[in-house]
Every structure is written in structure tokens, then in C-alpha cells.
Scaffold this motif. Structure first.
Motif, PDB file in Angstrom:
ATOM      1  N   UNK A  15       8.351   8.255 -12.625  1.00  0.00           N
ATOM      2  CA  UNK A  15       7.224   7.954 -12.150  1.00  0.00           C
ATOM      3  C   UNK A  15       5.876   8.435 -11.751  1.00  0.00           C
ATOM      4  N   UNK A  16       6.548   9.502 -10.737  1.00  0.00           N
ATOM      5  CA  UNK A  16       5.546  10.489 -10.242  1.00  0.00           C
ATOM      6  C   UNK A  16       4.934  11.663 -10.896  1.00  0.00           C
ATOM      7  N   UNK A  17       5.994  11.614 -11.392  1.00  0.00           N
ATOM      8  CA  UNK A  17       5.438  12.797 -13.102  1.00  0.00           C
ATOM      9  C   UNK A  17       4.456  11.899 -13.866  1.00  0.00           C
ATOM     10  N   UNK A  18       4.443  11.144 -14.494  1.00  0.00           N
ATOM     11  CA  UNK A  18       3.902  10.902 -15.278  1.00  0.00           C
ATOM     12  C   UNK A  18       2.347  10.556 -14.550  1.00  0.00           C
ATOM     13  N   UNK A  19       2.586  10.364 -13.099  1.00  0.00           N
ATOM     14  CA  UNK A  19       1.209   9.878 -12.371  1.00  0.00           C
ATOM     15  C   UNK A  19       0.186  10.609 -12.333  1.00  0.00           C
TER      16      UNK A  19
ATOM     17  N   UNK B  22      -2.329   4.773 -12.501  1.00  0.00           N
ATOM     18  CA  UNK B  22      -2.665   4.997 -11.152  1.00  0.00           C
ATOM     19  C   UNK B  22      -4.133   4.035 -10.804  1.00  0.00           C
ATOM     20  N   UNK B  23      -4.511   3.151 -10.911  1.00  0.00           N
ATOM     21  CA  UNK B  23      -4.994   1.679 -11.008  1.00  0.00           C
ATOM     22  C   UNK B  23      -4.046   0.887 -10.143  1.00  0.00           C
ATOM     23  N   UNK B  24      -3.111   0.755 -10.268  1.00  0.00           N
ATOM     24  CA  UNK B  24      -2.129  -0.612 -10.382  1.00  0.00           C
ATOM     25  C   UNK B  24      -1.305   0.100  -8.943  1.00  0.00           C
ATOM     26  N   UNK B  25      -1.371   1.478  -8.688  1.00  0.00           N
ATOM     27  CA  UNK B  25      -0.496   2.049  -7.624  1.00  0.00           C
ATOM     28  C   UNK B  25      -1.610   1.729  -6.459  1.00  0.00           C
ATOM     29  N   UNK B  26      -2.741   2.539  -6.516  1.00  0.00           N
ATOM     30  CA  UNK B  26      -4.267   2.636  -6.296  1.00  0.00           C
ATOM     31  C   UNK B  26      -3.645   0.481  -5.318  1.00  0.00           C
ATOM     32  N   UNK B  27      -4.070  -0.002  -6.213  1.00  0.00           N
ATOM     33  CA  UNK B  27      -4.040  -1.673  -6.054  1.00  0.00           C
ATOM     34  C   UNK B  27      -2.601  -2.227  -5.123  1.00  0.00           C
TER      35      UNK B  27
END
Length: 256
Positions: free
Chosen positions: A44-48, A200-205
């Protein structure tokens, strides 16, 4: 005879030999439990990309601040007011010592009420100086309650913006790949780039929403404490016993 001697040897192999056999055959053993979660988290971290790493660090900081503030509120219990009516009643009756014995000066409202009672109970009280001191202490205690709320506000504001930035950068990379492919565009390449960008938008929200909720709740709590401080101190002045009021008027008359 050869098969008979080989069978017991296979039966006596250690459990780890089975993993070695799978590895030799090119089959990796399935991950379970914490190893599976850790593997998925790394993917997940590598993709983001770096934006998700930054958002993850901000979420850790926000969680630490929230836990620290909750612990502060638990220790001080600044909104506790059930005993204040009894304290003010005793103070109105002139029982200053009994009223002070009930107060817990570790709480900001109790501390201000105690300072008010002590200051008004002195024969040579100076009301103007007392009010200045109460204003100083109230400002100090409210600032302590507001501490670290500004970083929470910054994290809540920047998280969705960083997520949007990651999405824009991901979309740029996806369209660059689409351009490089020329006429032989693979739709899966474009769709894969888009979902990675939207991640990244999903993680930010996901970071911003709970932080905004906790920040607003804590800020509103501090506002309620400030209102309680003002109400309690005002009532301490207006409900002072007659002896205190007489001494105050005498002191003012002599000063004039």
C-alpha cells in the motif's frame, strides 16, 4: 525394497522440510496473520508513493496529539462543576475556609474560584489588582488547554490538499505512460494509474476527517471551560458575604 526404505524417511521429515520443498518448486508459502498485514501495508505504501508516506507521518503526529490532549482533559476534568454550587453557597454564608476545602485547585475553574475567594476574603483587598490576577491566570490556563490544537488544525487542512496533490501527480504519470504507448494504448495501464492516483486523495481524506472532528470537539470544550470560568468568578464576586462587601467599600473610601 527401495520404495519401502524411502517411505519412512519421508514420514520422518521435519515440518520445515515441507516449506523447503515448496520453495524449491517455486511456490511461496502463504502469509498469515501479522505477516500478511505487514506485507499488504508495505504494498500500500509503495503504491501510494511519497505523498502517502507524508500523510502516514502526519496521521501518527495527529494521533499522538489527540491522545495527549485526551489524557490532559481526563486528568484536569476542567468542566466538572457539580460541586461549585455548594462552594458558592458556603462562600455566600461567609464560610470561606469550608468552601476552600472543597475546591481542587488542580482544576482550572476551581483554581480561579479559590483565588477569587482568597482575594475577596482579605481585609486589605484590592479589587482591581485581583481582577488583573484572575485574568492572567485564566488566560494561562486556557492557553494550556488550547496547546497543540493549532497543529491539529494544520494537519486537518493540509491532509486533503496533499492527497489532491498526489492525485494530480499520479494522473500526470498515467497520461505520460499513455502518451508513450502511442497508438497501442492499453486501457489497463490508464485505469491502473488512475486508481493509484486516487488512492492519495482517499488517504488524505481518511486522515483529515477524524482530525477535524477531534479538533472541533476539543476547541468547543475549551470554549465551554472559558464560559464556566467567567460565570463562576462573576458569581463569586456577586455572592460575596456582607462583611466582605463592607470592607471593600471601606477600602475604596479610604483610597479615595
Amino acid at each position: 525394497m527401495d520404495s519401502e526404505t524411502t517411505t519412512p524417511q519421508l514420514g520422518n521429515q521435519a515440518p520445515n522440510d515441507g516449506l523447503n520443498v515448496l520453495t524449491d518448486m517455486g511456490v511461496e508459502p502463504a502469509l498469515t496473520g501479522s505477516d500478511l498485514i505487514l506485507s499488504k501495508l508495505q504494498d500500500f505504501m509503495q503504491v501510494g508513493g511519497p505523498v502517502v508516506w507524508i500523510l502516514s507521518a502526519m496521521s501518527v503526529v495527529a494521533l499522538a496529539i489527540i491522545l495527549m490532549k485526551l489524557w490532559q482533559f481526563v486528568l484536569t476534568r476542567p468542566e466538572t462543576s457539580a460541586h461549585l454550587e455548594r462552594v458558592l453557597g458556603l462562600w455566600k454564608q461567609g464560610e470561606a475556609d469550608q468552601a476552600m476545602a472543597i475546591l481542587n485547585t488542580k482544576r482550572p475553574v476551581d483554581e480561579l474560584l479559590g483565588l477569587s475567594i482568597q482575594g475577596l476574603n482579605k481585609a486589605q483587598n484590592n479589587v482591581a489588582m485581583l481582577k488583573e490576577e484572575l485574568d492572567r491566570v485564566a488566560t494561562l490556563r486556557l492557553n494550556q488547554l488550547r496547546a497543540y490544537l493549532r497543529p491539529l488544525e494544520v494537519i486537518a487542512t493540509l491532509s486533503p490538499l496533499l492527497g489532491l496533490l498526489g492525485t494530480v501527480l499520479g494522473m500526470i504519470v498515467a497520461f505520460q505512460q499513455m502518451e508513450a504507448a502511442g497508438n497501442q494504448v492499453d486501457p489497463s495501464v490508464l485505469s491502473g494509474g488512475i486508481w493509484q492516483a486516487l488512492l492519495t486523495t482517499a488517504v488524505g481524506l481518511a486522515v483529515a476527517i477524524p482530525v477535524v472532528m477531534m479538533h472541533n470537539w476539543m476547541e468547543r470544550k475549551v470554549e465551554r471551560v472559558a464560559a464556566l470560568m467567567n460565570d463562576t468568578v462573576t458569581r463569586a464576586f456577586t455572592s460575596a458575604p456582607e462583611s466582605v462587601n463592607t470592607e471593600e467599600h471601606t477600602a475604596i473610601r479610604h483610597a479615595a
